[in-house]
Scaffold this motif. Structure first.
Motif, PDB file in Angstrom:
ATOM      1  N   SER A  70     -20.947  27.364  64.400  1.00 57.54           N
ATOM      2  CA  SER A  70     -19.502  27.206  64.267  1.00 57.54           C
ATOM      3  C   SER A  70     -18.895  28.564  63.912  1.00 57.54           C
ATOM      4  O   SER A  70     -18.577  28.831  62.762  1.00 57.54           O
ATOM      5  CB  SER A  70     -19.161  26.158  63.210  1.00 57.54           C
TER       6      SER A  70
ATOM      7  N   LYS B 130      -9.776  15.665  66.936  1.00 58.03           N
ATOM      8  CA  LYS B 130     -10.455  15.443  65.652  1.00 58.03           C
ATOM      9  C   LYS B 130     -11.171  14.101  65.602  1.00 58.03           C
ATOM     10  O   LYS B 130     -12.259  14.006  65.033  1.00 58.03           O
ATOM     11  CB  LYS B 130      -9.445  15.496  64.500  1.00 58.03           C
TER      12      LYS B 130
ATOM     13  N   ILE C  67     -14.594  14.273  67.271  1.00 59.60           N
ATOM     14  CA  ILE C  67     -15.521  15.076  66.471  1.00 59.60           C
ATOM     15  C   ILE C  67     -15.892  14.323  65.194  1.00 59.60           C
ATOM     16  O   ILE C  67     -17.066  14.294  64.798  1.00 59.60           O
ATOM     17  CB  ILE C  67     -14.912  16.459  66.179  1.00 59.60           C
ATOM     18  N   ALA C  68     -14.917  13.671  64.561  1.00 67.67           N
ATOM     19  CA  ALA C  68     -15.188  12.897  63.341  1.00 67.67           C
ATOM     20  C   ALA C  68     -16.193  11.781  63.636  1.00 67.67           C
ATOM     21  O   ALA C  68     -17.125  11.546  62.846  1.00 67.67           O
ATOM     22  CB  ALA C  68     -13.889  12.322  62.787  1.00 67.67           C
TER      23      ALA C  68
ATOM     24  N   LEU D 103     -19.582  13.321  63.835  1.00 69.11           N
ATOM     25  CA  LEU D 103     -20.064  13.707  62.502  1.00 69.11           C
ATOM     26  C   LEU D 103     -20.557  12.496  61.718  1.00 69.11           C
ATOM     27  O   LEU D 103     -21.559  12.566  61.012  1.00 69.11           O
ATOM     28  CB  LEU D 103     -18.952  14.408  61.712  1.00 69.11           C
TER      29      LEU D 103
ATOM     30  N   LEU E 227     -18.142  14.612  56.326  1.00 71.12           N
ATOM     31  CA  LEU E 227     -16.981  14.429  57.191  1.00 71.12           C
ATOM     32  C   LEU E 227     -15.711  15.037  56.600  1.00 71.12           C
ATOM     33  O   LEU E 227     -14.877  15.581  57.321  1.00 71.12           O
ATOM     34  CB  LEU E 227     -16.780  12.936  57.461  1.00 71.12           C
TER      35      LEU E 227
ATOM     36  N   LEU F 232     -14.285  18.434  57.771  1.00 72.34           N
ATOM     37  CA  LEU F 232     -13.792  18.643  59.136  1.00 72.34           C
ATOM     38  C   LEU F 232     -12.387  19.250  59.146  1.00 72.34           C
ATOM     39  O   LEU F 232     -12.116  20.171  59.916  1.00 72.34           O
ATOM     40  CB  LEU F 232     -13.806  17.332  59.925  1.00 72.34           C
TER      41      LEU F 232
ATOM     42  N   GLN G 153     -12.469  22.895  58.675  1.00 68.33           N
ATOM     43  CA  GLN G 153     -12.967  23.578  59.873  1.00 68.33           C
ATOM     44  C   GLN G 153     -11.821  23.783  60.867  1.00 68.33           C
ATOM     45  O   GLN G 153     -11.673  24.857  61.430  1.00 68.33           O
ATOM     46  CB  GLN G 153     -14.088  22.760  60.513  1.00 68.33           C
TER      47      GLN G 153
END
Length: 158
Positions: free
Chosen positions: A57, A99, A102-103, A106, A116, A119, A122
């Motif tokens: 990342s 999001k 991606i959540a 995760l 989580l 996030l 990030q």
């Protein structure tokens, strides 16, 4: 591709992992030594002519510069000069998506130190790659085979 693969998360210090486990976002001071270690790994593989994939990342432009040039990217504190030959040739793949997707991914990970709730930090830190950086953007809304194929095609096309 038959390339060596590294997961950058495997190289975080115990202190960084503890911080993240507690839901505390990493800052530049936490990340720079980690990125320098990753640069050294990429440099070593490049020297031995080993093609390599690093899952990392690299959220900020400065972080990507450290991956390319190591600590000198910080020490010089100078912007890249047009036509300047980078220490390492790296194609950055920016996996872009909402999001919620991606959540969801995760939440499915088990045994990972990043919760989580980090996030948001990030996304707050993210500086998507832009010209003149060497990158492609791939949508996370595609299927995994489509994502892999798009990355492979970009690599093979140089």
């Amino acid at each position: 591709l038959g390339w060596k693969f590294y997961d950058a998360d495997d190289y975080h210090s115990p202190e960084n992992k503890k911080k993240m486990e507690k839901g505390i976002p990493l800052n530049d001071e936490d990340r720079i030594p980690w990125l320098c270690t990753l640069h050294d790994i990429l440099r070593r593989e490049d020297t031995s002519r080993q093609d390599t994939i690093l899952a990392c990342s690299a959220l900020k432009k400065m972080y990507r510069r450290v991956l390319i040039s190591g600590a000198s990217a910080i020490e010089s504190n100078q912007p890249e000069q047009p036509g300047e030959k980078p220490a390492l040739q790296i194609l950055f793949v920016h996996l872009d998506g909402p999001k919620d997707i991606i959540a969801g991914r995760l939440q499915k990970r088990r045994g990972h130190f990043m919760p989580l709730e980090l996030l948001k930090s990030q996304f707050d830190t993210l500086e998507p790659p832009s010209a003149p950086e060497n990158f492609i953007t791939v949508s996370l809304e595609k299927s995994l085979p489509e994502i892999v194929l798009e990355i492979e095609n970009a690599i093979l096309q140089g």
